[in-house]
Design an enzyme around this catalytic site. Sequence first.
Site, PDB file in Angstrom:
ATOM      1  CB  SER A   1      -0.908   0.009   1.233  1.00 36.50           C
ATOM      2  OG  SER A   1      -0.118   0.168   2.405  1.00 36.50           O
TER       3      SER A   1
ATOM      4  CG  ASP B   1      -4.010  -2.472  -1.289  1.00 36.94           C
ATOM      5  OD1 ASP B   1      -4.932  -2.525  -2.114  1.00 36.94           O
ATOM      6  OD2 ASP B   1      -4.154  -2.723  -0.075  1.00 36.94           O
ATOM      7  CG  HIS B   2      -6.746   0.787  -1.112  1.00 36.29           C
ATOM      8  ND1 HIS B   2      -8.025   1.099  -1.504  1.00 36.29           N
ATOM      9  CD2 HIS B   2      -6.804  -0.434  -0.551  1.00 36.29           C
ATOM     10  CE1 HIS B   2      -8.833   0.094  -1.195  1.00 36.29           C
ATOM     11  NE2 HIS B   2      -8.123  -0.852  -0.613  1.00 36.29           N
TER      12      HIS B   2
ATOM     13  CG  ASP C   1      -9.291   3.734  -3.531  1.00 35.78           C
ATOM     14  OD1 ASP C   1     -10.409   4.019  -4.000  1.00 35.78           O
ATOM     15  OD2 ASP C   1      -9.109   3.471  -2.331  1.00 35.78           O
TER      16      ASP C   1
ATOM     17  CD  GLU D   1     -12.268   0.595  -3.396  1.00 34.76           C
ATOM     18  OE1 GLU D   1     -13.092   0.616  -2.474  1.00 34.76           O
ATOM     19  OE2 GLU D   1     -11.045   0.479  -3.200  1.00 34.76           O
TER      20      GLU D   1
ATOM     21  CD  GLU E   1      -6.311  -0.636   3.379  1.00 37.06           C
ATOM     22  OE1 GLU E   1      -5.315  -1.268   2.985  1.00 37.06           O
ATOM     23  OE2 GLU E   1      -6.979  -0.966   4.360  1.00 37.06           O
TER      24      GLU E   1
ATOM     25  CG  HIS F   1     -10.849  -1.105   3.709  1.00 38.65           C
ATOM     26  ND1 HIS F   1     -11.066  -0.043   2.870  1.00 38.65           N
ATOM     27  CD2 HIS F   1     -10.434  -2.123   2.912  1.00 38.65           C
ATOM     28  CE1 HIS F   1     -10.797  -0.400   1.627  1.00 38.65           C
ATOM     29  NE2 HIS F   1     -10.413  -1.650   1.628  1.00 38.65           N
TER      30      HIS F   1
ATOM     31  CG  HIS G   1     -10.782  -3.989  -1.862  1.00 35.56           C
ATOM     32  ND1 HIS G   1      -9.786  -3.063  -1.682  1.00 35.56           N
ATOM     33  CD2 HIS G   1     -10.589  -4.482  -3.110  1.00 35.56           C
ATOM     34  CE1 HIS G   1      -9.035  -2.992  -2.764  1.00 35.56           C
ATOM     35  NE2 HIS G   1      -9.503  -3.852  -3.646  1.00 35.56           N
TER      36      HIS G   1
ATOM     37  N   GLY H   1     -12.383  -7.794   3.696  1.00 35.74           N
ATOM     38  CA  GLY H   1     -12.947  -9.109   3.969  1.00 35.74           C
ATOM     39  C   GLY H   1     -12.781  -9.610   5.387  1.00 35.74           C
ATOM     40  CB  SER H   2     -11.087  -8.275   8.431  1.00 37.77           C
ATOM     41  OG  SER H   2      -9.799  -8.129   7.880  1.00 37.77           O
TER      42      SER H   2
ATOM     43  CG  ASN I   1      -7.016  -6.489  -1.409  1.00 42.37           C
ATOM     44  OD1 ASN I   1      -6.809  -7.224  -2.371  1.00 42.37           O
ATOM     45  ND2 ASN I   1      -6.989  -5.176  -1.508  1.00 42.37           N
ATOM     46  CB  ILE I   2      -5.641 -11.179   3.606  1.00 39.96           C
ATOM     47  CG1 ILE I   2      -6.769 -11.961   2.928  1.00 39.96           C
ATOM     48  CG2 ILE I   2      -5.510 -11.575   5.074  1.00 39.96           C
ATOM     49  CD1 ILE I   2      -6.555 -13.443   2.875  1.00 39.96           C
ATOM     50  CG  ASP I   3      -3.203  -4.805   5.670  1.00 39.68           C
ATOM     51  OD1 ASP I   3      -2.187  -5.297   6.189  1.00 39.68           O
ATOM     52  OD2 ASP I   3      -3.358  -3.578   5.541  1.00 39.68           O
ATOM     53  CB  THR I   4      -7.321  -6.339   9.342  1.00 37.64           C
ATOM     54  OG1 THR I   4      -7.597  -5.103   8.674  1.00 37.64           O
ATOM     55  CG2 THR I   4      -7.617  -6.186  10.814  1.00 37.64           C
TER      56      THR I   4
END
Length: 343
Positions: free
Chosen positions: A53, A95-96, A131, A161, A169, A212, A252, A254-255, A274-277
């Site tokens: 990002s 990313d973004h 984005d 997006e 984010e 997010h 986006h 998805g947590s 996307n997986i970050d958190t």
Amino acid sequence: MPIATPEVYNEMLDRAKAGKFAYPAINVTSSQTLHAALRGFAEAESDGIIQISTGGAEFLGGQHKKDMVTGAVALAEFAHIVAAKYDITVALHTDHCPKDKLDGYVRPLLAVSEERVARGENPLFQSHMWDGSAETLADNLQIAQELLARAAAAKIVLEVEITPTGGEEDGVSHEINDSLYTTVDDAIRTAEALGLGEKGRYLLAASFGNVHGVYKPGNVVLRPELLKELNEGVAAEYGRPTDSKPFDFVFHGGSGSSEQEILTALENGVVKMNIDTDTQYAFTRPVADHMFKNYDGVLKVDGEVGSKKTYDPRSWGKLAEASMAKRVLEACANLRSTGTRIK
């Protein structure tokens, strides 16, 4: 060929859509989180996507200068070397990137890849994200057209997006409300502006209630079935079979998503999630545990000298890498990419 060529990246995306699975796209902020992502993919025998990002790139650029392009280029070059030791293929993605950071991030990175392609090399990154969700759809798509043309010429896939994702984010934030749903008209306008592949390949981050951040299951109302409506609406508009799935969708925020919500998204054309958190927490959790359990070793308490073995960054860094890799392994299972690597 651990870093995907443009041709292999397209093959990866095609395989995901045909097989109704998606690649975990793991945000990284260091060489160690990069290794954790690569390790997780390798253990799952899954190809995947590594992404950086704007905030991650700034962090990677060092706190003295905080240069996003330097940070992103440095980690990408590092990835090209170390990924060769892993028996999987990964694509590199940014990313973004909102409008006010395009000139300091995506456009210079496109220029780097343009120069590489002109020399007969492959692009440094395989895809970049624009984005424009904070802009009007008309302005968003106008900028997307310019970026798609440059990306296609540099053999790069663009991610766009088109409508807001809730939460925050890297400085881009949107309220969580009923407007977080892309309409069929939005999708048709996107196809009119960007084409359906003939102007260059792009990934579409459509909104179906995504948010997010960190939310418990049930706190966010996702409608992944909406993706089917978008694909069918555009297919009908362009005289294609209703099951043709003209878009390559990105999931986006998805947590906290339920297993069923993820599976529905996969059935309806999601090829990247996307997986970050979750991976941030997985990386940090064992570090906190180590510090609490060894506080008198990592700190020089009451005039003592502490324990070098416990405050050595390698002692807790290995734990962090293993934990994050385990979470990536879990993501591959959830997204059905386990065992799908290109041999």
